[in-house]
Design a protein around this motif. Structure first.
Motif, PDB file in Angstrom:
ATOM      1  N   UNK A  11       0.828  -1.202   0.000  1.00  0.00           N
ATOM      2  CA  UNK A  11       0.000   0.000   0.000  1.00  0.00           C
ATOM      3  C   UNK A  11       0.867   1.257   0.000  1.00  0.00           C
ATOM      4  N   UNK A  12       2.064   1.159   0.545  1.00  0.00           N
ATOM      5  CA  UNK A  12       3.003   2.280   0.597  1.00  0.00           C
ATOM      6  C   UNK A  12       4.298   1.797  -0.045  1.00  0.00           C
ATOM      7  N   UNK A  13       4.834   2.563  -0.967  1.00  0.00           N
ATOM      8  CA  UNK A  13       6.055   2.163  -1.671  1.00  0.00           C
ATOM      9  C   UNK A  13       7.161   1.818  -0.676  1.00  0.00           C
ATOM     10  N   UNK A  14       7.660   0.600  -0.746  1.00  0.00           N
ATOM     11  CA  UNK A  14       8.773   0.192   0.098  1.00  0.00           C
ATOM     12  C   UNK A  14       8.394  -0.255   1.499  1.00  0.00           C
ATOM     13  N   UNK A  15       7.113  -0.186   1.875  1.00  0.00           N
ATOM     14  CA  UNK A  15       6.704  -0.611   3.221  1.00  0.00           C
ATOM     15  C   UNK A  15       6.776  -2.125   3.320  1.00  0.00           C
ATOM     16  N   UNK A  16       7.614  -2.615   4.217  1.00  0.00           N
ATOM     17  CA  UNK A  16       7.735  -4.049   4.446  1.00  0.00           C
ATOM     18  C   UNK A  16       6.789  -4.493   5.548  1.00  0.00           C
ATOM     19  N   UNK A  17       6.873  -3.819   6.704  1.00  0.00           N
ATOM     20  CA  UNK A  17       6.004  -4.214   7.811  1.00  0.00           C
ATOM     21  C   UNK A  17       5.947  -3.156   8.890  1.00  0.00           C
ATOM     22  N   UNK A  18       4.889  -3.288   9.686  1.00  0.00           N
ATOM     23  CA  UNK A  18       4.701  -2.547  10.924  1.00  0.00           C
ATOM     24  C   UNK A  18       4.557  -3.611  12.000  1.00  0.00           C
ATOM     25  N   UNK A  19       5.264  -3.450  13.112  1.00  0.00           N
ATOM     26  CA  UNK A  19       5.092  -4.379  14.221  1.00  0.00           C
ATOM     27  C   UNK A  19       4.704  -3.609  15.470  1.00  0.00           C
ATOM     28  N   UNK A  20       4.001  -4.288  16.355  1.00  0.00           N
ATOM     29  CA  UNK A  20       3.559  -3.683  17.603  1.00  0.00           C
ATOM     30  C   UNK A  20       3.447  -4.779  18.653  1.00  0.00           C
ATOM     31  N   UNK A  21       4.026  -4.533  19.814  1.00  0.00           N
ATOM     32  CA  UNK A  21       3.944  -5.489  20.922  1.00  0.00           C
ATOM     33  C   UNK A  21       3.463  -4.769  22.163  1.00  0.00           C
ATOM     34  N   UNK A  22       2.574  -5.401  22.895  1.00  0.00           N
ATOM     35  CA  UNK A  22       2.160  -4.913  24.214  1.00  0.00           C
ATOM     36  C   UNK A  22       2.714  -5.886  25.237  1.00  0.00           C
ATOM     37  N   UNK A  23       3.506  -5.355  26.160  1.00  0.00           N
ATOM     38  CA  UNK A  23       4.101  -6.180  27.197  1.00  0.00           C
ATOM     39  C   UNK A  23       3.240  -6.221  28.448  1.00  0.00           C
ATOM     40  N   UNK A  24       3.672  -6.987  29.434  1.00  0.00           N
ATOM     41  CA  UNK A  24       2.897  -7.150  30.664  1.00  0.00           C
ATOM     42  C   UNK A  24       2.996  -5.948  31.597  1.00  0.00           C
ATOM     43  N   UNK A  25       2.035  -5.883  32.502  1.00  0.00           N
ATOM     44  CA  UNK A  25       2.076  -4.948  33.620  1.00  0.00           C
ATOM     45  C   UNK A  25       1.930  -5.808  34.877  1.00  0.00           C
ATOM     46  N   UNK A  26       1.808  -5.179  36.030  1.00  0.00           N
ATOM     47  CA  UNK A  26       1.650  -5.973  37.254  1.00  0.00           C
ATOM     48  C   UNK A  26       0.265  -6.581  37.365  1.00  0.00           C
TER      49      UNK A  26
END
Length: 150
Positions: A11-26
């Motif tokens: 969709x965007x020239x040269x865009x390979x990937x977007x990553x997103x991680x949500x880590x833990x809380x208490x």
């Protein structure tokens, strides 16, 4: 409504990937990883406190991927500090019991990655807005909704 990602050009020239991680809380914050391909492919991996454990695949329309890439530009993502975590000058004052988010975008072979502890007062508000936008675009709540507090 689902489209075959393999048939779609980036969709965007040269865009390979977007990553997103949500880590833990208490507490019971949802813990998961997302990968959005430049072609709209989506992989969600639920790790803890989510309604859907394990991997799930989906596809986003080209315009959604483009709008998300534009949101990275609008947030000035490339100019943000690499780390907003305790002990880093960019963090400012920190409070406990918040999750850490890791967001990245790879365009034309270059990756920008930002680690953001949500308890850092010095993190720019547009970073949190962008993180939330990623979740909204992918509609991640359908996989996390019974998983606890955000």
């Amino acid at each position: 409504q689902r489209r075959a990602a393999a048939d779609a050009a980036p969709a965007v020239q040269g865009l390979t990937e977007i990553t997103f991680e949500r880590g833990p809380c208490y507490g019971t914050c949802p813990v998961y990883k997302l990968r959005i391909g430049g072609d709209g492919s989506v992989e969600f991996e639920g790790l803890r406190f989510v309604a859907r454990m394990g991997k799930v695949n989906d596809t986003l329309p080209r315009d959604s991927v483009k709008a998300l890439a534009d949101a990275f530009d609008g947030a000035g993502f490339s100019a943000l500090a690499d780390r907003y975590v305790e002990g880093e000058p960019a963090c400012g004052a920190a409070h406990t019991d918040a999750p850490t988010m890791i967001t990245s975008i790879t365009i034309q072979g270059k990756t920008k990655r930002v680690e953001h502890y949500r308890g850092c007062s010095g993190a720019p508000p547009q970073l949190t807005v962008l993180e939330n936008r990623i979740d909204e675009t992918v509609r991640v709540a359908r996989w996390t909704k019974s998983g606890g507090s955000q």
